[in-house]
Design a protein around this motif. Structure first.
Motif, PDB file in Angstrom:
ATOM      1  N   MET A  55       1.449 -10.204  -9.843  1.00  0.00           N
ATOM      2  CA  MET A  55       2.010  -9.673  -8.612  1.00  0.00           C
ATOM      3  C   MET A  55       0.906  -9.084  -7.721  1.00  0.00           C
ATOM      4  O   MET A  55       0.034  -8.391  -8.214  1.00  0.00           O
ATOM      5  N   GLU A  56       0.994  -9.395  -6.454  1.00  0.00           N
ATOM      6  CA  GLU A  56      -0.011  -8.851  -5.551  1.00  0.00           C
ATOM      7  C   GLU A  56       0.639  -7.861  -4.587  1.00  0.00           C
ATOM      8  O   GLU A  56       1.594  -8.215  -3.886  1.00  0.00           O
ATOM      9  N   LEU A  57       0.144  -6.633  -4.601  1.00  0.00           N
ATOM     10  CA  LEU A  57       0.692  -5.632  -3.676  1.00  0.00           C
ATOM     11  C   LEU A  57       0.087  -5.824  -2.295  1.00  0.00           C
ATOM     12  O   LEU A  57      -1.002  -6.388  -2.158  1.00  0.00           O
ATOM     13  N   SER A  58       0.786  -5.324  -1.293  1.00  0.00           N
ATOM     14  CA  SER A  58       0.280  -5.495   0.068  1.00  0.00           C
ATOM     15  C   SER A  58      -1.004  -4.690   0.259  1.00  0.00           C
ATOM     16  O   SER A  58      -1.186  -3.635  -0.362  1.00  0.00           O
ATOM     17  N   LYS A  59      -1.858  -5.178   1.138  1.00  0.00           N
ATOM     18  CA  LYS A  59      -3.125  -4.480   1.419  1.00  0.00           C
ATOM     19  C   LYS A  59      -2.830  -3.091   1.983  1.00  0.00           C
ATOM     20  O   LYS A  59      -3.530  -2.127   1.722  1.00  0.00           O
ATOM     21  N   ARG A  60      -1.761  -3.023   2.789  1.00  0.00           N
ATOM     22  CA  ARG A  60      -1.383  -1.733   3.377  1.00  0.00           C
ATOM     23  C   ARG A  60      -1.119  -0.704   2.292  1.00  0.00           C
ATOM     24  O   ARG A  60      -1.586   0.425   2.337  1.00  0.00           O
ATOM     25  N   VAL A  61      -0.342  -1.117   1.305  1.00  0.00           N
ATOM     26  CA  VAL A  61       0.056  -0.174   0.261  1.00  0.00           C
ATOM     27  C   VAL A  61      -1.122   0.169  -0.646  1.00  0.00           C
ATOM     28  O   VAL A  61      -1.259   1.308  -1.103  1.00  0.00           O
ATOM     29  N   LEU A  62      -2.007  -0.797  -0.851  1.00  0.00           N
ATOM     30  CA  LEU A  62      -3.168  -0.531  -1.704  1.00  0.00           C
ATOM     31  C   LEU A  62      -4.097   0.515  -1.089  1.00  0.00           C
ATOM     32  O   LEU A  62      -4.842   1.192  -1.785  1.00  0.00           O
ATOM     33  N   ALA A  63      -4.023   0.650   0.224  1.00  0.00           N
ATOM     34  CA  ALA A  63      -4.883   1.632   0.892  1.00  0.00           C
ATOM     35  C   ALA A  63      -4.362   3.063   0.723  1.00  0.00           C
ATOM     36  O   ALA A  63      -5.064   4.027   0.988  1.00  0.00           O
ATOM     37  N   VAL A  64      -3.124   3.203   0.294  1.00  0.00           N
ATOM     38  CA  VAL A  64      -2.526   4.541   0.155  1.00  0.00           C
ATOM     39  C   VAL A  64      -2.909   5.141  -1.194  1.00  0.00           C
ATOM     40  O   VAL A  64      -2.810   4.480  -2.220  1.00  0.00           O
ATOM     41  N   LYS A  65      -3.349   6.408  -1.138  1.00  0.00           N
ATOM     42  CA  LYS A  65      -3.772   7.057  -2.387  1.00  0.00           C
ATOM     43  C   LYS A  65      -2.560   7.587  -3.141  1.00  0.00           C
ATOM     44  O   LYS A  65      -1.652   8.146  -2.529  1.00  0.00           O
ATOM     45  N   PRO A  66      -2.563   7.448  -4.475  1.00  0.00           N
ATOM     46  CA  PRO A  66      -1.472   8.061  -5.219  1.00  0.00           C
ATOM     47  C   PRO A  66      -1.569   9.586  -5.102  1.00  0.00           C
ATOM     48  O   PRO A  66      -2.650  10.126  -4.897  1.00  0.00           O
ATOM     49  N   SER A  67      -0.448  10.259  -5.215  1.00  0.00           N
ATOM     50  CA  SER A  67      -0.427  11.699  -4.964  1.00  0.00           C
ATOM     51  C   SER A  67      -0.911  12.509  -6.165  1.00  0.00           C
ATOM     52  O   SER A  67      -0.292  12.505  -7.220  1.00  0.00           O
ATOM     53  N   VAL A  68      -2.024  13.220  -5.957  1.00  0.00           N
ATOM     54  CA  VAL A  68      -2.534  14.122  -7.001  1.00  0.00           C
ATOM     55  C   VAL A  68      -1.511  15.229  -7.250  1.00  0.00           C
ATOM     56  O   VAL A  68      -1.290  15.672  -8.376  1.00  0.00           O
TER      57      VAL A  68
END
Ligand SMILES: Cc1ncc(COP(=O)(O)O)c(C=O)c1O
Length: 393
Positions: A1-14
């Motif tokens: 599965m390939e996630l969108s580039k947009r979503v990959l740029a978002v950092k997971p929440s610390v």
């Protein structure tokens, strides 16, 4: 599965990672004290609940207009007139499922790829992530204690250029608790006059939580020309202890923008939950006395917390004028904010928020939306922990 580039740029929440870890420890029976809350620890006032329970029982369970019921939007217009002296009509208001949602939709309606969004730093961690996912470019203005974590006119002047699209102002601020005065906002208005293409998004969600008799000032109330390009965002979460109700709104200077925001919302979440809206009306019309009671408790806790932290010399709190967080400088520990948070949780079971995702490696955020008893116990644990640390030379 390939996630969108947009979503990959978002950092997971610390923040969420720390909260999840604290929860896991609690489930194991460990006595964790949490100073991580981003919500009032009070219950929603009962007369607000009653209005929604009644609506639910009367069958108010269907779709409502996408931007919210006319009654709620009228109540919002009354509130903005009463508190800020602002004139809005219901067709300029879109109510979303929380102010977070409203901000996202407004940025969605405004940003084109490469548009710059100016964000004073430290900042609420969701702003830059939203900008990134929407293809905009974050431009941070770093502030520090010298200006009480507020931007000044020269700082703003320096970053504005033809690509600048939106300036986000958040007063009172999460995480610093800084509150802009009328004079400070007027100075920013002067700079904005020279850049008529720049919009302002004024996030006023902590408006009712201002201490020491200071008054909230909305930049939209100061200058008619700036008002014409200011989107005022506010909501019920913090003022009336209604975080779970998910009611927040944007008041827009331009009806075409309001229509665009409504259109985006119509294709994603539609209306805010039907039966929360009658409670939302009552909160705006009659909730301020309760908000003042909560404010009194928060101010007492703030002062108590700051006085206790004197026993921990490596933790230096900035005295907040608003919201319910202590923004604490931990540089003297010799550790990063993330390491301090990790160690406090693992070693003395106190959950705090490291501020790297809020724009500072030198600070942690400690919420006082919790009891004095917990604040006292937490500081005792932290003081004992700090005594055992050896600061690197
Ligand atoms: C600065 C700021 N703006 C907006 C929000 C969003 O609030 P809500 O979506 O609950 O209305 C928060 C919540 O923590 C916040 O701290």
């Amino acid at each position: 599965m390939e996630l969108s580039k947009r979503v990959l740029a978002v950092k997971p929440s610390v923040t969420l990672a720390i909260a999840a870890k604290a929860k896991e420890m609690k489930a194991q029976g460990i006595d964790v004290i949490s100073l991580s809350a981003g919500e009032p620890d009070f219950d929603t006032p009962s007369f607000i609940k009653d209005a929604s329970v009644e609506a639910l029982q009367k069958g108010f369970t269907k779709y409502t207009p996408v931007p919210g019921t006319i009654e709620l939007r009228q109540a919002i217009c009354r509130k903005l007139k009463r508190d800020q002296g602002l004139d809005f009509t219901p067709d300029q208001i879109v109510v979303g499922t929380g102010a977070k949602h409203a901000i996202f939709n407004v940025l969605f309606a405004l940003l084109n790829p490469g548009d710059e969004v100016i964000i004073p730093s430290p900042f609420w961690l969701s702003y830059p992530e939203m900008v990134t996912v929407l293809g905009g470019t974050n431009v941070f203005i770093q502030t520090d204690e010298k200006t009480s974590f507020k931007i000044t006119a020269p700082m703003l002047e320096k970053v504005l250029n033809p690509r600048s699209k939106v300036l986000i102002l958040n007063s009172p601020s999460n995480p610093t608790g800084a509150v802009y005065t009328k004079e400070e906002l007027l100075a920013l208005c002067k700079v904005l006059h020279k850049h008529p293409h720049v919009m302002v998004l004024s996030d006023e969600i902590y408006e009712k939580l201002i201490f020491d008799g200071l008054k909230h000032v909305s930049i939209a109330s100061l200058d008619p020309e700036i008002a014409k390009r200011t989107i005022v965002v506010n909501g019920h979460s913090k003022a009336y202890a209604m975080t779970g109700w998910r009611l927040g709104y944007a008041a827009m200077p331009d009806k075409a923008l309001a229509k665009a925001v409504e259109s985006i919302q119509s294709h994603s979440t539609s209306n805010p939950v039907s039966f929360t809206q009658p409670g939302g009306v009552v909160a705006l019309d009659k909730g301020d006395a309760e908000a003042v009671k909560m404010l009194t408790v928060f101010q007492k806790r703030r002062d108590f917390f700051i006085s206790l932290l004197k026993t921990v010399p490596s933790f230096k709190p900035f005295k907040p004028s608003g919201a319910f967080y202590l923004f604490v400088d931990i540089q003297a520990t010799g550790l990063s904010a993330f390491d301090v948070a990790k160690k406090l949780l693992e070693e003395v079971h106190v959950a705090v928020i490291p501020c790297e995702p809020f724009g500072s490696v030198h600070h942690i955020r400690m919420s006082f939306a919790t009891s004095e008893k917990d604040i006292e116990a937490a500081v005792q644990r932290i003081a004992a922990w700090a005594k055992k640390q050896t600061v690197p030379a």
